[in-house]
Design a protein around this motif. Structure first.
Motif, PDB file in Angstrom:
ATOM      1  N   SER A   1       3.445   4.460  -4.849  1.00  0.00           N
ATOM      2  CA  SER A   1       2.038   4.765  -4.562  1.00  0.00           C
ATOM      3  C   SER A   1       1.670   6.176  -4.999  1.00  0.00           C
TER       4      SER A   1
ATOM      5  N   LYS B   1      -1.081   9.255 -11.617  1.00  0.00           N
ATOM      6  CA  LYS B   1      -1.604   8.745 -12.887  1.00  0.00           C
ATOM      7  C   LYS B   1      -3.121   8.609 -12.845  1.00  0.00           C
ATOM      8  N   THR B   2      -3.637   8.137 -11.725  1.00  0.00           N
ATOM      9  CA  THR B   2      -5.087   7.991 -11.591  1.00  0.00           C
ATOM     10  C   THR B   2      -5.784   9.350 -11.626  1.00  0.00           C
TER      11      THR B   2
ATOM     12  N   GLU C   1       3.135   7.883  -7.444  1.00  0.00           N
ATOM     13  CA  GLU C   1       3.098   7.882  -8.906  1.00  0.00           C
ATOM     14  C   GLU C   1       1.794   7.280  -9.416  1.00  0.00           C
ATOM     15  N   SER C   2       1.356   6.208  -8.785  1.00  0.00           N
ATOM     16  CA  SER C   2       0.091   5.590  -9.157  1.00  0.00           C
ATOM     17  C   SER C   2      -1.076   6.540  -8.912  1.00  0.00           C
TER      18      SER C   2
END
Length: 102
Positions: free
Chosen positions: A61, A67-68, A63-64
Motif C-alpha cells: 500500500s 507511485k501515485t 509503494e502504491s
C-alpha cells in the motif's frame, strides 16, 4: 429527556445546534465516547480469515501511495512551473517599468 440533552447547555442562537456545557467532565465523556466508537468501528476492517501478512500489505500500500504521489507531482509540476515563471516575469516587468517612470 435523553442524556445528550442534559450534557448540552442550550441551543446556539444562530444555527440551532446544541452547545455542550463548559464543564470538563461531560465534554471529556462525550469526546471519550466518540473516540471509543471510532476505534471500535475500525476493528472489523482489520479482521481477516486465513493467512494475512500485515507487513506485505502495508509495504504494497505504501509503494502504491508513493507511485501515485510521484505521478501526481509529475503531472502538476510543468503547469505549476509555467504559472510561477509567468508570475515572476510579470513582477520583474512591473519593477522594470516603475524604474523608468520615476
Amino acid at each position: 429527556m435523553p442524556k445528550f440533552y442534559t450534557m448540552c447547555k442550550k441551543l446556539h442562537p444562530d444555527h440551532g445546534v446544541l452547545v455542550p456545557k463548559k464543564s470538563g467532565t461531560t465534554l471529556k465523556r462525550l469526546m471519550l465516547v466518540t473516540m471509543m466508537m471510532s476505534v471500535v468501528l475500525a476493528f472489523p476492517a482489520f479482521a481477516a480469515e486465513g493467512d494475512f501478512d500485515v507487513v506485505t500489505t502495508l509495504t504494497a500500500s505504501f509503494e502504491s501511495m508513493a507511485k501515485t504521489m510521484l505521478s501526481t507531482i509529475a503531472a502538476v509540476l510543468p503547469v505549476a512551473l509555467s504559472v510561477l515563471s509567468a508570475y515572476i516575469c510579470i513582477q520583474f516587468g512591473i519593477k522594470f517599468f516603475k524604474k523608468f517612470t520615476k
